[in-house]
Design an enzyme around this catalytic site. Structure first.
Site, PDB file in Angstrom:
ATOM      1  N   LYS A  90     -16.857 -60.372  30.513  1.00  0.00           N
ATOM      2  CA  LYS A  90     -15.405 -60.204  30.382  1.00  0.00           C
ATOM      3  C   LYS A  90     -14.832 -59.180  31.358  1.00  0.00           C
ATOM      4  O   LYS A  90     -13.676 -59.263  31.747  1.00  0.00           O
ATOM      5  CB  LYS A  90     -15.052 -59.812  28.945  1.00  0.00           C
ATOM      6  CG  LYS A  90     -15.190 -60.975  27.989  1.00  0.00           C
ATOM      7  CD  LYS A  90     -14.431 -60.732  26.712  1.00  0.00           C
ATOM      8  CE  LYS A  90     -14.464 -61.968  25.834  1.00  0.00           C
ATOM      9  NZ  LYS A  90     -15.799 -62.209  25.245  1.00  0.00           N
ATOM     10  N   GLU A 112      -4.581 -59.180  23.839  1.00  0.00           N
ATOM     11  CA  GLU A 112      -4.933 -59.476  22.454  1.00  0.00           C
ATOM     12  C   GLU A 112      -6.449 -59.483  22.371  1.00  0.00           C
ATOM     13  O   GLU A 112      -7.125 -59.698  23.370  1.00  0.00           O
ATOM     14  CB  GLU A 112      -4.381 -60.835  22.027  1.00  0.00           C
ATOM     15  CG  GLU A 112      -5.263 -62.047  22.358  1.00  0.00           C
ATOM     16  CD  GLU A 112      -5.420 -62.320  23.844  1.00  0.00           C
ATOM     17  OE1 GLU A 112      -4.513 -61.944  24.612  1.00  0.00           O
ATOM     18  OE2 GLU A 112      -6.459 -62.888  24.227  1.00  0.00           O
ATOM     19  N   SER A 378     -24.434 -64.353  28.445  1.00  0.00           N
ATOM     20  CA  SER A 378     -23.161 -63.694  28.747  1.00  0.00           C
ATOM     21  C   SER A 378     -23.004 -62.327  28.099  1.00  0.00           C
ATOM     22  O   SER A 378     -22.087 -61.596  28.448  1.00  0.00           O
ATOM     23  CB  SER A 378     -22.003 -64.604  28.340  1.00  0.00           C
ATOM     24  OG  SER A 378     -22.081 -64.931  26.984  1.00  0.00           O
TER      25      SER A 378
HETATM   26  C1  LIG Z   1     -16.073 -63.347  24.581  1.00  0.00           C
HETATM   27  C2  LIG Z   1     -17.459 -63.778  24.728  1.00  0.00           C
HETATM   28  C3  LIG Z   1     -17.802 -65.141  24.764  1.00  0.00           C
HETATM   29  C4  LIG Z   1     -16.819 -66.247  24.574  1.00  0.00           C
HETATM   30  O1  LIG Z   1     -15.783 -66.287  25.485  1.00  0.00           O
HETATM   31  P1  LIG Z   1     -15.731 -67.320  26.684  1.00  0.00           P
HETATM   32  O2  LIG Z   1     -14.374 -67.117  27.249  1.00  0.00           O
HETATM   33  O3  LIG Z   1     -15.939 -68.687  26.145  1.00  0.00           O
HETATM   34  O4  LIG Z   1     -16.801 -66.946  27.638  1.00  0.00           O
HETATM   35  C5  LIG Z   1     -19.133 -65.474  24.949  1.00  0.00           C
HETATM   36  N1  LIG Z   1     -20.085 -64.531  25.080  1.00  0.00           N
HETATM   37  C6  LIG Z   1     -19.794 -63.217  25.040  1.00  0.00           C
HETATM   38  C7  LIG Z   1     -20.887 -62.230  25.168  1.00  0.00           C
HETATM   39  C8  LIG Z   1     -18.481 -62.790  24.870  1.00  0.00           C
HETATM   40  O5  LIG Z   1     -18.208 -61.480  24.835  1.00  0.00           O
END
Ligand SMILES: *Cc1c(COP(=O)(O)O)cnc(C)c1O
Length: 398
Positions: A90, A112, A378
């Site tokens: 992010k 948000e 992620s």
């Molecule tokens: C916010 C988040 C997601 C989901 O958001 P996407 O916009 O679909 O990527 C997935 N994995 C992690 C670690 C997150 O913080």
């Protein structure tokens, strides 16, 4: 040429567009007129690249996961977005949008947040860039996500608890939009995923596309070819997936597999699997698939993973699914938990619960031994330890 990228009107097939109140028309129009020029300008590109390198720690490694590969009979690489500063992808988007806001002469940032991850990323960048930051968060989420609330405050942001509706993400989003309507001159609204009115989905995808840009270079080094056979990622709103696939979206040699949160099972209704359970509707200014009841009221989604329980889905991803460019699998809570424990024991990496859904999709695919698979991890499991401990699968080594 056929493309799965956004068209000049802001649509991906039938999905997307900008469905916004009249009062925001000028704000969104200004953004639409500015974003491509700024993102392509040498000034912006230089500063964005420098911060991604020196502050975030990019490039993130492309890690050949040997034991996981042996288990699934193919060659799996993990794209390690969990190793970024603040622990997820992010931050890439937050840095890009706050830089854009500065280029547009804005002095105040609003955002948000649901689980708090996007709020923390935005507050982090606002501290770095000395910008005022206000984060809207449903009161229910404020209570569920104390640590992230305290992090945002420590970073100098103001957290505004929202008490309307179910007091969760959708309500926080409505409040952020209301704030933007009242302060269109000085305020920039940072959206955290590939959702919202055009140009946000395309802008966020571009800012996250550093992920696939790096994958290309790193695969070439590892494999002597710059594309994989499979790309895999989890989908909440869709930003880590969009970043993972961006440079391959029109390359049909590459199969795309997206994992959405099945929750307790799509058929139970306790789910966040929007592509399977949603219908065409409008959410957050975008025409896309939405979890809604017969009257069009948004249904509160459920997933064990706080980062995946969004009742909509990015218009890019809705279209990829509709056109059958991507395979979208719903991975249930228990399957994600099992996959997280498996990765931890096989590779010594505790993944975020969100990414565990992408890992859970591995067991549903049939690979050839020569297949090259790139899966994006992620985020980190640190934030999910309580959930992991409360939901341990039967003890065994995989
Ligand atoms: C916010 C988040 C997601 C989901 O958001 P996407 O916009 O679909 O990527 C997935 N994995 C992690 C670690 C997150 O913080």
């Amino acid at each position: 040429m056929k493309t799965y990228q956004v068209n000049p009107d802001g649509y991906y097939g039938e999905f997307g567009g900008a469905y916004i109140p009249e009062i925001l028309h000028q704000c969104v129009e200004n953004l639409r007129n500015a974003y491509l020029e700024v993102l392509d300008s040498p000034d912006f590109r230089e500063e964005f690249a420098r911060l991604l390198r020196d502050y975030v720690g990019r490039p993130s490694p492309l890690y050949p996961a040997r034991r996981l590969s042996a288990k699934y009979g193919c060659k799996i690489y993990l794209k390690r977005e969990d190793l970024n500063h603040t622990g997820a992808h992010k931050i890439n988007n937050a840095i890009g949008q706050v830089l854009l806001a500065r280029h547009m002469g804005k002095t105040r940032i609003i955002a948000e947040t649901g689980a708090g991850q996007h709020g923390v990323a935005t507050a982090t960048v606002c501290a770095l860039m000395n910008m005022e930051c206000v984060v809207y968060m449903g009161k229910t989420d404020v209570e569920r996500q104390r640590v992230n609330v305290e992090k945002m405050k420590m970073l100098g942001a103001t957290v505004r608890p929202v008490t309307s509706g179910n007091m969760t993400l959708k309500d926080a989003t409505n409040e952020a939009i209301r704030d933007w309507c009242c302060h269109p001159e000085d305020t920039y609204y940072v959206i955290g995923s590939t959702v919202g009115p055009h140009p946000y989905p395309d802008m966020v995808a571009r800012l996250q596309s550093v992920i696939s840009e790096e994958i290309r270079k790193q695969l070439l080094e590892h494999e002597g070819r710059d594309y994989p056979d499979y790309l895999m990622a989890c989908v909440g709103g869709g930003s880590n997936a969009a970043g993972t696939i961006y440079h391959y979206i029109d390359d049909e040699r590459v199969k795309i597999v997206l994992a959405e949160a099945g929750g307790k099972g799509v058929e139970t209704g306790q789910t966040a699997a929007t592509i399977q359970a949603g219908r065409l509707g409008i959410i957050h200014g975008s025409k896309t698939l939405v979890m809604q009841d017969a009257d069009g009221q948004i249904i509160e989604p459920y997933s064990i993973s706080a980062g995946l329980d969004y009742p909509g889905i990015g218009p890019m991803h809705a279209n990829l699914s509709r056109q059958r460019r991507a395979t979208v699998l719903a991975i249930n809570d228990d399957e994600a938990i099992r996959a997280a424990y498996e990765l931890t024991l096989l590779e010594g990496i505790i993944p975020a619960l969100e990414s565990a859904h992408a890992l859970g999709a591995l067991a549903k695919l049939h690979f050839r031994p020569e297949d090259i698979v790139v899966l994006t991890v992620s985020g980190r499991g640190d934030k999910d330890m309580e959930t992991y401990l409360a939901n341990q699968p039967h003890p065994h080594r995989p």
